[in-house]
Design an enzyme around this catalytic site. Structure first.
Site, PDB file in Angstrom:
ATOM      1  N   CYS A 283      60.828  58.448  24.849  1.00  0.00           N
ATOM      2  CA  CYS A 283      61.395  59.715  24.380  1.00  0.00           C
ATOM      3  C   CYS A 283      62.015  59.562  22.994  1.00  0.00           C
ATOM      4  O   CYS A 283      61.954  60.468  22.178  1.00  0.00           O
ATOM      5  CB  CYS A 283      62.459  60.209  25.335  1.00  0.00           C
ATOM      6  SG  CYS A 283      61.880  60.186  27.006  1.00  0.00           S
TER       7      CYS A 283
ATOM      8  N   CYS B 241      60.434  23.768  32.458  1.00  0.00           N
ATOM      9  CA  CYS B 241      59.177  24.199  31.855  1.00  0.00           C
ATOM     10  C   CYS B 241      59.445  25.317  30.840  1.00  0.00           C
ATOM     11  O   CYS B 241      60.576  25.747  30.666  1.00  0.00           O
ATOM     12  CB  CYS B 241      58.174  24.646  32.913  1.00  0.00           C
ATOM     13  SG  CYS B 241      58.371  26.356  33.470  1.00  0.00           S
TER      14      CYS B 241
ATOM     15  N   GLY C 250      46.575  25.679  18.878  1.00  0.00           N
ATOM     16  CA  GLY C 250      47.122  26.304  17.675  1.00  0.00           C
ATOM     17  C   GLY C 250      46.912  25.424  16.460  1.00  0.00           C
ATOM     18  O   GLY C 250      47.257  24.245  16.473  1.00  0.00           O
TER      19      GLY C 250
ATOM     20  N   ASP D 117      52.152  30.594  18.220  1.00  0.00           N
ATOM     21  CA  ASP D 117      53.095  31.546  17.639  1.00  0.00           C
ATOM     22  C   ASP D 117      53.344  32.730  18.564  1.00  0.00           C
ATOM     23  O   ASP D 117      53.956  33.693  18.172  1.00  0.00           O
ATOM     24  CB  ASP D 117      52.566  32.044  16.288  1.00  0.00           C
ATOM     25  CG  ASP D 117      51.250  32.779  16.447  1.00  0.00           C
ATOM     26  OD1 ASP D 117      50.737  32.835  17.575  1.00  0.00           O
ATOM     27  OD2 ASP D 117      50.750  33.301  15.444  1.00  0.00           O
ATOM     28  N   ASN D 118      52.859  32.699  19.782  1.00  0.00           N
ATOM     29  CA  ASN D 118      53.144  33.839  20.645  1.00  0.00           C
ATOM     30  C   ASN D 118      53.448  33.396  22.067  1.00  0.00           C
ATOM     31  O   ASN D 118      52.919  32.404  22.561  1.00  0.00           O
ATOM     32  CB  ASN D 118      51.997  34.838  20.609  1.00  0.00           C
ATOM     33  CG  ASN D 118      50.777  34.318  21.320  1.00  0.00           C
ATOM     34  OD1 ASN D 118      50.631  34.490  22.524  1.00  0.00           O
ATOM     35  ND2 ASN D 118      49.906  33.639  20.590  1.00  0.00           N
ATOM     36  N   ALA D 119      54.347  34.159  22.684  1.00  0.00           N
ATOM     37  CA  ALA D 119      54.887  33.766  23.980  1.00  0.00           C
ATOM     38  C   ALA D 119      53.829  33.811  25.077  1.00  0.00           C
ATOM     39  O   ALA D 119      53.845  32.977  25.984  1.00  0.00           O
ATOM     40  CB  ALA D 119      56.062  34.664  24.346  1.00  0.00           C
ATOM     41  N   ALA D 120      52.893  34.746  24.979  1.00  0.00           N
ATOM     42  CA  ALA D 120      51.915  34.879  26.057  1.00  0.00           C
ATOM     43  C   ALA D 120      51.063  33.617  26.180  1.00  0.00           C
ATOM     44  O   ALA D 120      50.885  33.078  27.275  1.00  0.00           O
ATOM     45  CB  ALA D 120      51.032  36.094  25.796  1.00  0.00           C
TER      46      ALA D 120
ATOM     47  N   ASN E 153      50.659  29.243   1.979  1.00  0.00           N
ATOM     48  CA  ASN E 153      51.889  28.638   1.457  1.00  0.00           C
ATOM     49  C   ASN E 153      52.366  27.486   2.329  1.00  0.00           C
ATOM     50  O   ASN E 153      53.347  26.850   2.025  1.00  0.00           O
ATOM     51  CB  ASN E 153      52.995  29.698   1.314  1.00  0.00           C
ATOM     52  CG  ASN E 153      53.659  30.025   2.641  1.00  0.00           C
ATOM     53  OD1 ASN E 153      53.025  29.997   3.694  1.00  0.00           O
ATOM     54  ND2 ASN E 153      54.936  30.323   2.595  1.00  0.00           N
TER      55      ASN E 153
HETATM   56 ZN   LIG Z   1      59.926  26.469  35.082  1.00  0.00          ZN
END
Ligand SMILES: [Zn+2]
Lengths: 639, 577
Positions: free
Chosen positions: A169, A154, A20, A113-116, A54
């Site tokens: 729905c 972890c 990153g 910036d992302n969990a994956a 910025n």
């Molecule tokens: Zn763990």
């Protein structure tokens, strides 16, 4: 000398991998070089955008559109020509960045910036047995912690704050909040101009459980089958299933025709499902000609809401720029028409489009569509600014917080290189806040919460030795695709999974070779002979030796909107809380702060460990001191 | 420099200081090229506008910051202000760039060695953001303080980074204190960071407290709210309408019923719990007598404890009302105090009848749009009429003081009025009180235990003071020369002990800070050798950046008044000295 010669040497020779090169990444690269690190590899998939400027100070306006990784590496070399900096402008979730690749580093630093991706790098570091420093920031909050395989918690040990999802729905038939209409608008964008996803159907859903007899939960709405358009009351839609995309193509993306389909015919069709409206307010259809004829004519347009409704951190005073004005219905209709035309042209030129909050036309389209749909359902319409925040999951970001976090990363990194695991911490930073009551003017407040790294959570799907888990789901209705996306990729965090029956047959259910294109993906698990008690072997083909055995427990009584439930997981009422991604970790922060105290001096032999429980912070429920979780809750209300 | 010039200083500052200052060319040419379009700015600053709003951004773009010391700490601070679009800065630094700077300071390059550090830093900082103007001066701080004290009056805020001399800091403080310009002094010294905010009087308009309880005036509804509640007849409603009544109306209606039954409103926690049950019983029931799940009633029940019986003036605001500055208005009074006085007069008078002006903000709630908008309009109309009443008082006060009636605009008053519960005034001690004779420090050095991180951080503070005294005596920083390291450590220990004695630390502190402990800290500090560690400078830079933005925007409460950072243990402590 702040660092003893030995430490300075370890720093100078360490090989680090930085994942990153965004807000924290820019600060981190600068800090690494100025601390003496000389061998750095960095990776980032993104290109530079105006809204990065910025805070991401290694980039200038002339770099917009260029790869972050490349420009960051270039800036780093300008700062420190003698350093060796290698960059990758690509995703870290790839087979080429395998365990062997990760093994070459002394230390891996996440600035993602992302969990994956975070979770993936976590897995890779565990597999390669390499220390990882994880970090994140959101507004004035930041955190940073070190992860040592088998010794400390972890990234996946703390269950992530659940993503806010809405039942199909609600999105397709019965929206009741602006966000429902915004999600629908994004789905519509993909249906019309992007990669169509059957999960993102936007047409009325005839399998809505509300259509069934009261109190009886249907499961049919989970099958994601394309809706049979039946005969709509206006007689316009055909009796065969025809996708929204096909309809758009057949009318040549005529904006007026599309408007009439979406906001007149489909709404009329919904109205014909009378059962839906027994306890709900009925939607109204929009007449595009009338709206365009009389710009000020208002059917059921809610009055603009003051943008200054909240008093939280996001509460700004009434904005003076255009973006914060709430459009009238005529304006929404006109923007809809204009943006459909613009997007149609782009589609013809570029092929399938990907929705991007920073693309003007795409954002205009979602704003107009969300507001028009809201108008149908008597839901408050919002400004483009607010819709952008919700549609784009925008998290506020400033340079100062990233600077603080990157400073902490170096603290942890140096301790890692010194082999001083107990000198690494889980650190949370927040801004100094109003917290000095008159009665205690000398109270001390800390802007950082420091705790020792936790031990791994037993049963963690990522770092436990042997992983066996149980999951409750509806075997008869959950599809292979849903199982892969939500359970294997979402919950087990596998990037490229292989799943087979854990029996003599070894029948393959999901294969990483298919890359999501397998034939039977829309079939329910039951189709493969899977039943209550069946065990599945799940492996991530990007990782060696990583295998989870999942025992499936059939449960037809799961809540309507719950696709599956891990057996050891406890469900709390806050399940639907919006996500504050970088701070997923913060929720798990212990109030009781155990601090490892070093006597002054960096030479480790003089270390004295004192475990102090900080009662001041622990007993304080109102978010002073280190009670950071309060802030996290504050923040979640803003999104 | 005349006092009156303070309001239009950026130009005059440049002219007056022309002898020692060069206008930085890149800043100038970019400024000439043209301001970027507002749209471009909106995009560039999007992520921060969502944090501090357009008005916060406007304040930032108007601000002029003076940085003394283009050290790693100093340039990191400016980086965090230039990126979000600070108006302008001026760097004061007489040093030339040396090899040592390259190792810790991002804003100097090898080509700059031998040149002025202020020039290099200004040039490189301006490269980051063409919206910002910057200039520099190569005068020494000493000469500016002695010969041109008025120079500092041009700025919104002055930041002193890594100024080693306490005397110089004190002199600077004496210039800024009387004119009310905030000073932020800070230092990154080895593995320790120190930040001190000095402001005589700082006004916060949006304190954004952690635990904010919204006063919806449920227990003392104003007439328009009563009328709205009375127009709702729960008995004569469809099922659908019943489940869409906003919770505010539900609570108002049930509070009235409760009062009729019991004679008074629920005030104790136990009463509120009972009241909650009372509200819960108001849910509609199906034919079998089982209550329906009504989301609005659930919301109402949840809101009981936090919204019922909280209609009072917050303590912080009561303190502002009692402040002498509120009573003794003069023609020189800041707008803040004139408005506070008007709000007080409103609150104690007939209009407010004991309540602050209504803010007009409502929490999100479950409701149909129509009812919500109705409710919101009632609150907004009341907020507007309250603000108008406050404005009338402001105008009268201005007239009485001999100020122009429109000295404070209606929109300003509306802003204050809406934020009435969030107004704060922060006064720190002066540097004089901390560094001068008869120091107030000892009072801040109490209440520790030995294993307390605050104690360790207080010792770092003591050591930094000792470093200043060491520097004052010897002209160098301790441990700078390797061969005198041991001697320096011993001498530093003596300075630290002298300091503790001079300020008269309490017995408890002296016992904790025994000879051996102080000696250990002194050795550690001597080992730093005055070196700047970049990651410490980055931390101090980030934290000072946040504090300066608070001081500029009037949002959040600034640090009062000292923060110490220990990079070894990653802890921070705040002190009031
Ligand atoms: Zn763990």
């Amino acid at each position: 000398m702040a660092f003893d010669p030995q430490t300075a040497h370890s720093i100078a020779t360490a090989k680090v991998f930085m994942v990153g090169a965004g807000g924290i990444g820019c600060e981190l690269l600068k800090n690494l070089l100025l601390t003496g690190f000389r061998d750095i590899q960095l990776i980032d998939l993104d290109t530079i955008e105006v809204s990065n400027l910025n805070r991401q100070f290694l980039f200038r306006s002339e770099h917009v559109g260029k790869p972050k990784a490349e420009i960051a590496a270039q800036s780093g070399l300008e700062l420190c020509p003698e350093a060796k900096i290698t960059f990758y402008h690509e995703s870290v979730i790839q087979a080429k960045f395998n365990v062997k690749f990760f093994s070459q580093f002394d230390l891996v630093l996440n600035a993602l910036d992302n969990a994956a991706a975070r979770s993936h790098v976590n897995r890779m570091c565990l597999a390669a047995d390499r220390p990882l420093i994880e970090s994140g920031s959101s507004g004035y909050l930041g955190n940073c912690k070190a992860i040592f395989k088998g010794k400390t918690e972890c990234f996946d040990c703390q269950p992530p704050a659940p993503q806010k999802t809405f039942p199909g729905c609600t999105i397709r038939n019965t929206p009741s909040e602006p966000i429902h209409c915004i999600v629908w608008a994004k789905h519509l964008f993909n249906q019309l101009f992007g990669e169509a996803d059957p999960d993102q159907d936007v047409s009325p859903n005839t399998a809505d459980p509300s259509l069934l007899v009261d109190g009886q939960n249907g499961t049919g709405h989970h099958n994601g089958a394309p809706h049979q358009n039946g005969s709509s009351p206006t007689g316009i839609a055909s009796t065969v299933a025809i996708s929204t995309r096909e309809q758009a193509v057949s009318c040549g993306y005529n904006a007026i025709t599309l408007f009439e389909k979406l906001f007149r015919d489909d709404i009329a069709y919904l109205l014909s499902m009378e059962k839906l409206w027994e306890k709900r307010r009925k939607p109204v259809v929009l007449d595009v000609q009338a709206i365009l004829r009389e710009p000020q004519a208002i059917l059921q347009e809610p009055q603009p809401l003051d943008s200054d409704r909240s008093n939280g951190d996001g509460g700004s005073t009434a904005g003076d720029h255009e973006d914060k004005r709430v459009w009238g219905i005529g304006e929404n209709a006109r923007v809809f028409i204009r943006s459909v035309r613009g997007l149609k042209a782009s589609l013809e030129k570029l092929g399938n489009l990907v929705w991007d909050k920073d693309d003007e036309v795409a954002m205009d389209f979602v704003t107009a569509v969300a507001n028009l749909r809201s108008s149908c359902f008597g839901i408050a319409t919002l400004s483009r600014y607010d819709i952008k925040q919700m549609a784009g999951n925008i998290i506020a970001a400033v340079a100062s917080t990233n600077a603080i976090v990157a400073g902490f990363i170096i603290c942890n990194a140096v301790q890692v290189l010194r082999g001083n695991q107990s000198g690494c911490y889980n650190i949370i930073t927040r801004m100094f806040r109003d917290a000095v009551p008159a009665t205690a003017p000398k109270r001390r407040i800390r802007t950082t919460g420091v705790s020792r790294l936790d031990v791994p959570r037993p049963g963690c799907v990522s770092c436990s030795e042997r992983v066996e888990i149980g999951i409750k789901l509806r075997i008869a209705s959950i599809t292979v695709k849903e199982f892969e996306e939500k359970v294997v990729k979402g919950y087990l965090k596998m990037s490229a999974p292989d799943v087979e029956l854990d029996d003599a047959s070894g029948k393959i259910i999901i294969s990483s070779d298919d890359a999501g294109e397998g034939k039977n993906r829309d079939k329910p698990l039951a189709f493969f002979g899977i039943q209550d008690g069946t065990r599945l072997k799940c492996e991530d083909s990007l990782l060696d030796d990583y295998e989870v055995t999942v025992t499936l427990h059939n449960d037809d009584h799961l809540a309507e909107d719950t696709l599956f439930l891990p057996l050891d997981a406890h469900v709390e009422g806050e399940l639907a809380q919006p996500t504050v991604e970088p701070f997923e970790q913060a929720k798990g922060i212990k109030r009781k702060l155990e601090e490892e105290i070093l006597t002054p001096g960096m030479s480790g032999n003089k270390r004295v460990a004192l475990l102090a429980s900080n009662s001041d912070a622990a007993s304080e429920p109102n978010g002073n001191g280190n009670g950071l979780s309060e802030d996290v809750i504050d923040m979640s209300h803003r999104f | 420099m005349k006092r009156g010039d303070v309001d239009h200083p950026s130009a005059t500052a440049a002219e007056e200081a022309s002898s020692a200052k060069r206008q930085c060319t890149s800043g100038l040419s970019l400024a000439v090229v043209m301001e970027q379009s507002a749209d471009h700015k909106t995009k560039k600053y999007d992520r921060q506008l969502r944090l501090w709003g357009d008005h916060g951004q406007a304040a930032l773009e108007k601000a002029r910051v003076c940085l003394i010391g283009a050290t790693a700490t100093g340039t990191e601070i400016l980086k965090n202000l230039v990126l979000p679009g600070l108006g302008s800065f001026c760097i004061v630094d007489s040093e030339t760039v040396k090899m040592g700077d390259l190792g810790s300071n991002f804003f100097v390059t090898a080509q700059d060695i031998g040149g002025f550090r202020a020039e290099a830093a200004t040039r490189l900082l301006l490269e980051m953001n063409s919206d910002v103007k910057g200039q520099y001066m190569t005068d020494t701080l000493e000469s500016l303080v002695a010969n041109r004290p008025s120079f500092f009056q041009h700025f919104t805020i002055v930041i002193a980074a890594d100024v080693p001399s306490e005397k110089l800091l004190l002199d600077l403080g004496r210039i800024l204190w009387p004119v009310g310009i905030p000073l932020v002094a800070c230092r990154a010294y080895g593995l320790v960071g120190w930040i001190r905010i000095v402001c005589r009087e700082h006004f916060v308009t949006e304190s954004k407290p952690d635990n904010f309880i919204q006063d919806l005036r449920l227990d003392t509804p104003f007439p328009e709210l009563v009328a709205l509640k009375d127009s709702v007849d729960f008995g004569a409603m469809t099922k659908k309408a019943h489940s869409h009544v906003p919770f505010v109306i539900i609570l108002l209606a049930f509070l009235e019923k409760w009062k009729t039954l019991r004679g008074s409103l629920p005030t104790t926690y136990q009463d509120k719990v009972k009241f909650r049950e009372f509200v819960d019983e108001g849910r509609l029931k199906n034919d079998d007598g089982i209550p329906l799940a009504e989301e609005n009633f659930e919301e109402a029940c949840k809101a009981v404890v936090k919204t019922v019986g909280v209609s009072k003036v917050p303590d912080e605001i009561e303190r502002l009302f009692r402040d002498p500055a509120c009573d003794n208005l003069t023609i020189f009074s800041p707008k803040f105090w004139i408005v506070i006085r008007a709000i007080r007069d409103f609150t104690v008078g007939a209009e407010g009848a004991g309540h602050l002006p209504v803010s007009g903000a409502l929490p999100d709630m479950f409701s149909d749009t129509e009812s919500f908008v109705h409710l919101q309009n009632v609150y907004k109309a009341k907020a507007d009429s309250d603000a108008a009443a406050v404005y009338a008082k402001v105008c009268q006060l201005n007239r009485d003081l001999g100020l122009s009636e429109d000295f404070i605009s209606l929109s300003e008053v509306k802003y204050y009025s809406r934020n009435a519960a969030f107004l704060r005034c922060v006064r720190t001690t002066s540097l004089e009180e901390e560094l001068g004779e008869g120091s107030s420090v000892a009072a801040g050095l109490t209440g520790f235990s030995v294993d307390d991180p605050d104690f360790r951080n207080s010792l770092w503070y003591v050591m930094l003071r000792a470093v200043s005294h060491f520097h004052n005596q010897t002209g160098v920083l301790p441990g700078l020369e390797h061969k005198t390291y041991e001697e320096d450590a011993v001498q530093l220990k003596v300075f630290a002990q002298k300091f503790m004695k001079a300020v008269g630390v309490v017995d408890g502190f002296r016992e904790l800070a025994g000879d051996e402990v102080v000696a250990r800290y002194a050795r550690e500090v001597a080992r730093f050798g005055g070196e700047q560690v970049h990651s410490v400078a980055a931390f101090v830079g980030g934290t000072v950046g946040q504090e300066v933005i608070k001081l500029i925007t009037g949002q959040y409460v600034p640090l009062n008044n000292t923060l110490v950072y220990d990079a070894t243990a990653c802890t921070t402590s705040t002190f009031q000295f």
